[in-house]
Scaffold this motif. Structure first.
Motif, mmCIF file in Angstrom:
data_model
loop_
_atom_site.group_PDB
_atom_site.id
_atom_site.type_symbol
_atom_site.label_atom_id
_atom_site.label_comp_id
_atom_site.label_asym_id
_atom_site.label_seq_id
_atom_site.Cartn_x
_atom_site.Cartn_y
_atom_site.Cartn_z
ATOM 1 N N ILE A 172 103.803 -27.979 -33.531
ATOM 2 C CA ILE A 172 103.936 -28.378 -32.126
ATOM 3 C C ILE A 172 105.336 -28.909 -31.843
ATOM 4 O O ILE A 172 105.970 -28.533 -30.850
ATOM 5 C CB ILE A 172 102.865 -29.430 -31.787
ATOM 6 C CG1 ILE A 172 101.486 -28.757 -31.683
ATOM 7 C CG2 ILE A 172 103.195 -30.163 -30.487
ATOM 8 C CD1 ILE A 172 100.334 -29.733 -31.667
ATOM 9 N N LEU A 173 105.849 -29.771 -32.707
ATOM 10 C CA LEU A 173 107.177 -30.336 -32.488
ATOM 11 C C LEU A 173 108.256 -29.262 -32.590
ATOM 12 O O LEU A 173 109.220 -29.254 -31.808
ATOM 13 C CB LEU A 173 107.436 -31.459 -33.491
ATOM 14 C CG LEU A 173 106.555 -32.701 -33.335
ATOM 15 C CD1 LEU A 173 106.906 -33.741 -34.384
ATOM 16 C CD2 LEU A 173 106.679 -33.294 -31.946
ATOM 17 N N GLU A 174 108.101 -28.355 -33.545
ATOM 18 C CA GLU A 174 109.065 -27.259 -33.683
ATOM 19 C C GLU A 174 109.043 -26.367 -32.445
ATOM 20 O O GLU A 174 110.093 -25.959 -31.929
ATOM 21 C CB GLU A 174 108.726 -26.437 -34.934
ATOM 22 C CG GLU A 174 109.764 -25.392 -35.309
ATOM 23 C CD GLU A 174 110.919 -25.986 -36.090
ATOM 24 O OE1 GLU A 174 112.051 -25.495 -35.895
ATOM 25 O OE2 GLU A 174 110.700 -26.925 -36.867
ATOM 26 N N TYR A 175 107.862 -26.078 -31.963
ATOM 27 C CA TYR A 175 107.698 -25.220 -30.789
ATOM 28 C C TYR A 175 108.332 -25.869 -29.558
ATOM 29 O O TYR A 175 109.019 -25.216 -28.769
ATOM 30 C CB TYR A 175 106.209 -24.977 -30.565
ATOM 31 C CG TYR A 175 105.878 -23.874 -29.581
ATOM 32 C CD1 TYR A 175 105.929 -22.544 -29.969
ATOM 33 C CD2 TYR A 175 105.486 -24.173 -28.281
ATOM 34 C CE1 TYR A 175 105.609 -21.535 -29.082
ATOM 35 C CE2 TYR A 175 105.164 -23.168 -27.385
ATOM 36 C CZ TYR A 175 105.220 -21.847 -27.791
ATOM 37 O OH TYR A 175 104.914 -20.856 -26.898
ATOM 38 N N ALA A 176 108.096 -27.175 -29.400
ATOM 39 C CA ALA A 176 108.654 -27.885 -28.253
ATOM 40 C C ALA A 176 110.177 -27.850 -28.282
ATOM 41 O O ALA A 176 110.827 -27.648 -27.242
ATOM 42 C CB ALA A 176 108.150 -29.326 -28.237
ATOM 43 N N ARG A 177 110.758 -28.038 -29.448
ATOM 44 C CA ARG A 177 112.218 -28.031 -29.525
ATOM 45 C C ARG A 177 112.779 -26.642 -29.270
ATOM 46 O O ARG A 177 113.763 -26.479 -28.530
ATOM 47 C CB ARG A 177 112.685 -28.530 -30.894
ATOM 48 C CG ARG A 177 114.213 -28.647 -30.998
ATOM 49 C CD ARG A 177 114.655 -29.100 -32.349
ATOM 50 N NE ARG A 177 114.348 -28.115 -33.383
ATOM 51 C CZ ARG A 177 114.684 -28.248 -34.666
ATOM 52 N NH1 ARG A 177 115.312 -29.349 -35.063
ATOM 53 N NH2 ARG A 177 114.376 -27.324 -35.557
ATOM 54 N N ASN A 178 112.163 -25.616 -29.848
ATOM 55 C CA ASN A 178 112.670 -24.251 -29.690
ATOM 56 C C ASN A 178 112.636 -23.797 -28.240
ATOM 57 O O ASN A 178 113.518 -23.052 -27.791
ATOM 58 C CB ASN A 178 111.869 -23.286 -30.560
ATOM 59 C CG ASN A 178 112.130 -23.484 -32.040
ATOM 60 O OD1 ASN A 178 113.116 -24.134 -32.421
ATOM 61 N ND2 ASN A 178 111.250 -22.947 -32.878
ATOM 62 N N LEU A 179 111.606 -24.224 -27.487
ATOM 63 C CA LEU A 179 111.492 -23.825 -26.086
ATOM 64 C C LEU A 179 112.072 -24.869 -25.133
ATOM 65 O O LEU A 179 111.961 -24.726 -23.922
ATOM 66 C CB LEU A 179 110.026 -23.558 -25.731
ATOM 67 C CG LEU A 179 109.385 -22.342 -26.401
ATOM 68 C CD1 LEU A 179 107.961 -22.151 -25.903
ATOM 69 C CD2 LEU A 179 110.187 -21.086 -26.172
ATOM 70 N N ASN A 180 112.675 -25.903 -25.704
ATOM 71 C CA ASN A 180 113.298 -26.952 -24.904
ATOM 72 C C ASN A 180 112.300 -27.622 -23.956
ATOM 73 O O ASN A 180 112.596 -27.910 -22.798
ATOM 74 C CB ASN A 180 114.483 -26.397 -24.108
ATOM 75 C CG ASN A 180 115.500 -27.473 -23.779
ATOM 76 O OD1 ASN A 180 115.556 -28.509 -24.423
ATOM 77 N ND2 ASN A 180 116.300 -27.232 -22.749
ATOM 78 N N ILE A 181 111.096 -27.843 -24.472
ATOM 79 C CA ILE A 181 110.050 -28.529 -23.709
ATOM 80 C C ILE A 181 110.079 -30.005 -24.084
ATOM 81 O O ILE A 181 109.879 -30.369 -25.241
ATOM 82 C CB ILE A 181 108.667 -27.916 -23.994
ATOM 83 C CG1 ILE A 181 108.629 -26.464 -23.509
ATOM 84 C CG2 ILE A 181 107.562 -28.733 -23.332
ATOM 85 C CD1 ILE A 181 107.363 -25.734 -23.864
ATOM 86 N N GLY A 182 110.328 -30.852 -23.108
ATOM 87 C CA GLY A 182 110.524 -32.270 -23.376
ATOM 88 C C GLY A 182 109.229 -33.045 -23.504
ATOM 89 O O GLY A 182 108.304 -32.876 -22.712
ATOM 90 N N LEU A 183 109.168 -33.923 -24.511
ATOM 91 C CA LEU A 183 108.022 -34.803 -24.720
ATOM 92 C C LEU A 183 108.434 -36.243 -24.456
ATOM 93 O O LEU A 183 109.581 -36.628 -24.674
ATOM 94 C CB LEU A 183 107.498 -34.687 -26.151
ATOM 95 C CG LEU A 183 107.041 -33.306 -26.628
ATOM 96 C CD1 LEU A 183 106.505 -33.404 -28.051
ATOM 97 C CD2 LEU A 183 105.994 -32.706 -25.707
ATOM 98 N N SER A 184 107.499 -37.045 -23.989
ATOM 99 C CA SER A 184 107.737 -38.483 -23.863
ATOM 100 C C SER A 184 107.311 -39.185 -25.143
ATOM 101 O O SER A 184 108.095 -39.910 -25.762
ATOM 102 C CB SER A 184 106.978 -39.047 -22.659
ATOM 103 O OG SER A 184 105.578 -38.843 -22.796
ATOM 104 N N THR A 185 106.069 -38.964 -25.544
ATOM 105 C CA THR A 185 105.543 -39.536 -26.777
ATOM 106 C C THR A 185 104.656 -38.513 -27.466
ATOM 107 O O THR A 185 104.122 -37.589 -26.833
ATOM 108 C CB THR A 185 104.721 -40.815 -26.492
ATOM 109 O OG1 THR A 185 103.851 -40.569 -25.378
ATOM 110 C CG2 THR A 185 105.614 -41.987 -26.182
#
Length: 732
Positions: free
Chosen positions: A187-200
């Protein structure tokens, strides 16, 4: 709820929020098990805290090292000279309890236990997890885990990566909770690759303390979070979950993946988390009633959440498709049709503008195929669509041709995105051949970001789910009606005096009558003489049914004779019925017959209640009769029902077209059926001993004519021997 109870509830929520701040906004962190050995969990977690630039001191705990990564190490938590908010424990399971006890004595406010070897590992692990939770409760510490990946906060004022993943995702407004640590890495890798920002981000693991419910309470008031993502394998307290989700979803969308849809999936999640997997139909009901957006995959989880984070909700289902290829436009159009999105005609002004802008070979119908033109034509066409009041949302499809490059078109989309947002009109893109991404650009990023997908069907799916969510937010909450004609005292007497197991048919119909549920008259008869008297009292025509505790489906056993119009016909029917049962070997268990009024013509429906071990009582409604299990056209909701729930249930089945009036048949009495569901809900709420209730068929008549329950059975909870026996019902 009185003032004192409200005060207690608010106090609890405030305390829960403060305690979770020690987890997600700690002022200091200790890593118990920090190590110099590269590749170890303790080494990864400690270095991740340093590399994320955590805004506070980080203390490595290792009795065998003077320093780790050039930071002074301490032999134990007691040797740290400063207070510690959060301790991350990454030592073998057999040493965790001692470490947790020391943290409690030190005054640590929260623990994250990465270590495995707890409830997921048999009886010894279950006992160890129970003891860990007891230590934390005794010292007032909050606990994430055990057997988890850790926690993360991208707020620049915190910058916390207390996980064993080296990936620190972009800052954003999407909060994420997962029960699977392994999936957390992806999940964290996917978020970074697609530039999807997380708060927590929180990996809850075995949920010995902190659960999804606690996190929902925290994120409800978190100003840095506007969208909540959940990966769920089980529910701890579904009623609390439902209450929280119902209060949060109108302002902050909750998007969830629930594993365990299939029996195999349910078995896998139960063994993995040590939790009881729940029936998927109950999960669907829970999500439908609370406004949670359910998706089927992690990819859809991110797609929908990313859209909701960056784009306005569509105001309606009118969509325009702008494409430079006819094939992808057609695929998108098909997907829109299947998803309930309408390809609306463009306004005269838009058509005139497109005609002046595009070459003659372009197709101005919707989908709009602009053919092989450049970025300037995309800009002009999108500007026209932004101002067209006939359009609620736009899908932009781009296939890299010779005449335009992806980067130029991406810039056009980014430039026009603020105008679309200003008008409250969502825009999504599909850059085909680019896996949804545009090299050298940040198309999906920023406040005016436009989510981009590899294929147009994904863009359509996201729009459709956003539209459903928007409609859900506008829906009235509904009320639970009161029925003054209910005879609760008599109903209670019937249930209290009955043994555990299946109620007798006459008792069933008496109980329904107490709650104003309209059923056909029924009488029990031990012989022909009693049957004749019962028929005379009810009035011909009647139905004769075998009364047996060994026959479940009387229709299949030949135990029902319909439309008996006279005493002579009744005698013939009775003699034939008893002879048929004798030949078939069904004499054992036969108590006699039941005599019932013959129902008029109508549509056959089913309404019932089943008790789920996790979710409690579930109400079912759908197409009934002998084909109930064949067509499986039904819907389920969790108790209690509101008037909105009842209305949605009736409207959601495929057979609703029959109820509206199909091919010349009169419309059915839909209002009466909705009232039946609400009265049924009141019945099972008042009488918790009811384990199972089945009204099938319920014959509904033309509008204004009501309905009649033809067959019914009710099981009272308690005695397993009775519960496993064949129901004593009048079911056909």
């Amino acid at each position: 709820m009185n003032t004192y109870l409200i005060h207690l509830a608010n106090k609890y929520m405030n305390e829960n929020k403060r305690s979770l701040e020690s987890l997600l906004k700690p002022r200091s962190v200790a890593v118990i098990g920090a190590s110099r050995r590269e590749g170890s969990l303790g080494n990864k977690i400690f270095n991740n805290l340093l590399e994320s630039d955590f805004k506070g001191p980080v203390f490595p705990i290792n009795p065998n090292a003077d320093d780790i990564s050039s930071v002074k190490a301490y032999p134990s938590i007691f040797d740290i000279p400063e207070p510690v908010d959060l301790a991350v424990i990454a030592v073998p399971a057999e040493f965790v309890l001692e470490a947790a006890e020391q943290c409690g004595l030190k005054g640590v406010k929260a623990l994250v236990v990465i270590s495995a070897g707890f409830a997921e590992n048999g009886r010894e692990g279950v006992n160890r997890q129970r003891d860990l939770a007891s230590i934390c409760r005794h010292h007032g510490m909050r606990l994430v885990g055990p057997n988890c990946m850790g926690v993360l906060n991208t707020d620049p004022n915190v910058s916390l990566n207390a996980t064993f993943s080296h990936v620190f995702p972009p800052q954003g407004d999407i909060a994420m909770a997962t029960q699977s640590g392994a999936l957390g890495l992806v999940i964290l890798e996917y978020a970074r690759n697609l530039n999807i920002g997380l708060s927590t981000f929180v990996s809850v693991g075995n949920k010995a303390d902190v659960s999804s419910n606690d996190l929902l309470e925290y994120w409800r008031d978190d100003p840095n979070t506007s969208v909540i993502m959940l990966y769920l394998e089980s529910f701890g307290n579904p009623k609390k979950f439902a209450r929280l989700a119902r209060s949060i979803s109108p302002s902050k969308p909750i998007v969830a993946v629930k594993s365990g849809r299939s029996p195999q999936g349910s078995k896998a999640t139960a063994s993995h988390t040590g939790a009881l997997a729940t029936a998927d139909v109950a999960v669907d009901a829970l999500f439908a009633q609370t406004g949670i957006i359910r998706v089927d995959s992690l990819e859809q989880l991110f797609d929908v959440s990313d859209f909701l984070s960056k784009q306005p909700l569509p105001r309606g289902n009118r969509v325009a498709i702008l494409t430079n290829g006819g094939g992808p436009g057609a695929l998108a159009a098909d997907a829109c049709s299947a998803a309930g999105l309408e390809l609306t005609p463009l306004s005269d002004e838009t058509l005139a503008g497109l005609k002046a802008l595009l070459p003659v070979r372009a197709s101005l119908a919707n989908p709009i195929d602009i053919t092989d033109v450049g970025a300037s034509e995309y800009r002009g066409a999108l500007s026209l669509l932004a101002s067209d009041d006939n359009i609620d949302a736009v899908i932009v499809i781009f296939i890299p041709p010779v005449f335009a490059c992806p980067e130029e078109v991406a810039v056009v989309i980014k430039d026009l995105a603020p105008e679309f947002r200003r008008r409250g009109k969502p825009m999504v893109a599909s850059f085909m051949g680019q896996r949804g991404c545009v090299p050298g650009t940040t198309l999906p990023a920023g406040a005016a970001g436009v989510p981009s997908f590899a294929f147009p069907e994904a863009a359509v799916y996201v729009l459709a789910r956003a539209l459903d969510y928007g409609r859900q937010r506008q829906k009235q909450k509904g009320t639970i009606p009161e029925f003054p004609d209910i005879d609760r005292q008599k109903a209670k007497e019937i249930v209290d005096s009955a043994p555990d197991g299946w109620l007798q048919p006459v008792e069933v119909f008496s109980l329904l009558e107490c709650y104003g549920i309209k059923a056909l008259g029924i009488r029990s008869a031990a012989n022909l003489e009693q049957a004749t008297a019962a028929a005379q009292e009810i009035g011909y025509p009647v139905v004769l049914k075998i009364d047996s505790n060994t026959i479940v489906h009387k229709t299949e056993a030949g135990g029902i004779i319909l439309d008996i119009g006279s005493p002579e016909e009744l005698q013939t029917a009775y003699d034939g019925l008893m002879k048929r049962m004798s030949i078939a070997g069904f004499v054992t268990g036969v108590r006699g017959v039941t005599v019932q009024k013959m129902a008029g013509e109508g549509i056959e429906l089913i309404a019932g209640v089943i008790h789920d071990a996790i979710f409690g009582q579930l109400t079912l409604f759908g197409l009934g009769g002998i084909y109930t299990e064949l067509f499986k056209d039904s819907t389920v909701r969790i108790q209690p029902l509101t008037d909105v729930d009842a209305n949605e249930m009736v409207h959601s089945i495929k057979a609703y077209k029959l109820l509206e009036g199909f091919r010349g048949s009169p419309p059915a009495d839909i209002q009466a059926i909705e009232e039946l569901l609400l009265r049924l809900s009141a019945l099972v709420e008042d009488l918790p001993r009811i384990q199972e209730l089945d009204l099938n068929p319920v014959r509904v008549f033309a509008a204004g004519k009501g309905y009649a329950v033809v067959d019914a059975r009710i099981l009272l909870a308690g005695n397993k021997q009775h519960a496993n026996s064949v129901p004593e019902s009048v079911a056909g």
